[in-house]
Design a protein around this motif. Sequence first.
Motif: not given
Length: 664
Positions: A254-263, A280-297
């Motif tokens: 999370p610390e790698d993305f904590q400043e990206l408030h406008s993402l 993890f997405f708590g810092s992204f208050s403006r987030l509209k689209v997320i793509t997380a395909a093809e990960n071995p979750f």
Amino acid sequence: MRPSALWALLLLPAGVLAQGCPADCQCNQPRTVFCISRRSHTVPHGLPPDTASLYIFENGIRALSEDSFVEVPALQLLDLSQNQLSSLPRNVFQSLPSLCNLDLSSNQLHEISNETFHGLHLLERLYLDHNRIQHIHPAAFSSLENLLELKLQDNQLHVVPPLSLPTLLLLDISRNRVTALEPGTFHAPNLESLKMAGLGLGRLDEELLHSLQNLHELDISGNLLARVPRVLRQLRGLTKLSLAGNGQISQLQPEDFQELHSLQELDISKLSLHSLPRDFFGSFSRLKVITAAENPFNCVCQLSWLVHWLSTSKVSLRRSEETRCHFPPKNAGRLLQHLEYADFGCPTTTTLKATSPKLATSAPSSRHVPPTPSAAGSTPGEGSSTATPSTVLEGDPSPETRLCPPHTCLNGGACQLDTSNHLECVCPPGFSGLYCETKVWATTPPAATQAPTHPTRVAIKHVGGTSLKVDLQNYVQSKTQLKGIRLTYRNLSGPDKRPVTLSLPASLAEYTVRALKPNSSYHICIGPLGDRGQEEDLCVEAHTLQLTQQQQHAPVTQGRDPNLALVVVPAMAAVLLLVAAVAAVSYYARRRRQGKTPATPVVGSGPLELEGVKACLENGDLAGHGQRLPEKTVMPHGLEYEVPLMQPQYTSAATPRALRPSYF
């Protein structure tokens, strides 16, 4: 003059009557000439001298001369894309001082000299993508002080020259052969969009991007990054970020993305993510689209929060059909978005009614407790400290109240508290992993047996005309403590010979690579994951069969394993078919029009849908339709930057052409 001849003159288009028009061209639009698909080797002559926009793409032009454009000094837009130009003469555009859009994409250019663009002081857009450029003179763009967009993607550059362009807003250098970028390469303080996809970058120097505080879009997908670049913490104005395809990234902090408030858009697809930190997405208050395909979750309790967040937030999950679970076996292959809370194996929490003090059963903290991978492969009571919730005082923080959910540890592992009061699994001999889920092959052979020999070749089986099955069992058995398998393949028969790299779990016995080209030769290699360069891969050359009518291309990459299902189902076939149909109709309609009497072309239709057609920004006017550029915006932390030039791409046919973005 006879009346019939007079009527014939009156019926001619105004442009033809006034100036004439070159053969196979259309000059009906005011100051606009279309010479499309002429199949000529030279620039057309006899152009109206007041021509402002000249489209001569897909003409087969092989060479230009210094006097090719002397008869059109007022030219503002020149589209020479999709020709056969291999070089550009010195000062070839010297006679075009008003030119602001120049498209040379999809030619065969090899080099850009320091005199190629002399005299183009008003140039705003320069497209050199999809050529064969290997060298650019360091001073090639020095005179372009008003340049807004520069596209260099899909060339053969090994080095990007220093770019000192104070007005530049968009730069695309994707898919070149640049494996390293020196600090100071980008002197573009107003840059809004930077695309560096598919370069093979192993690291991203902080000094390279720290001056780009106006950056809104960053695409570093398809590289060899092993971790998220720290420089993201300085790019607080980012609204769109793509990390996709960096298969060595296995964790996001999370610390790698904590400043990206406008993402607003984030692409983390095709990494090696097994999980995501809670909220993890708590810092992204403006987030509209997320793509997380093809990960071995690992769809276990630790990841259950993600499904709840996707269902309650307004964020759109792109490529949801390719966002699937890979572990535990009971969830393998299932769509992540379709899982319910109970599918994650989380323990239930029961509240007991009691008098003072109030009692409640404690649930394990999701922050410390390892998620329950599955009950498959273990028996009741195996690997768990208890199966019965304990009754404790509500609010008691003592570590003894933390419980192991049933069947947390697999294969006979024992669950206990470590020195930090966190739950851990103590694995029996022969097993390892967070839940003792991985079988460890013996490092030393038994006395009565001989050490496993290293395989000398890769076994390949044909599955239809477009699929090859790779045998991994012998390779896995020959390795000790194998983290995973790196499988790489590339087409030796087609024009695109770039390798495709996949990260596979060590538990696979075989892997089927699908959606290959029929009747083609492929170079296939397998090696240990995370050990690039330290051990030689095993490689083999295989040839796909001729495709029959019964066989179909299936864009699915799937591994067969009793303990793991890898399913990737992109739905692209229908889209490609639709695009091909539309392109065919447009092409034949255009050829049919060219064979008849010239009619008034409609701007924005037919060939104008090609990327070669660009609009000029003059005095803040967007696309010449009266739309003013947005004013400056002040962001939190005192950052001031221009609103991105990028506009939403409208797909509806009813959308006015004036709202099309300035670049694609």
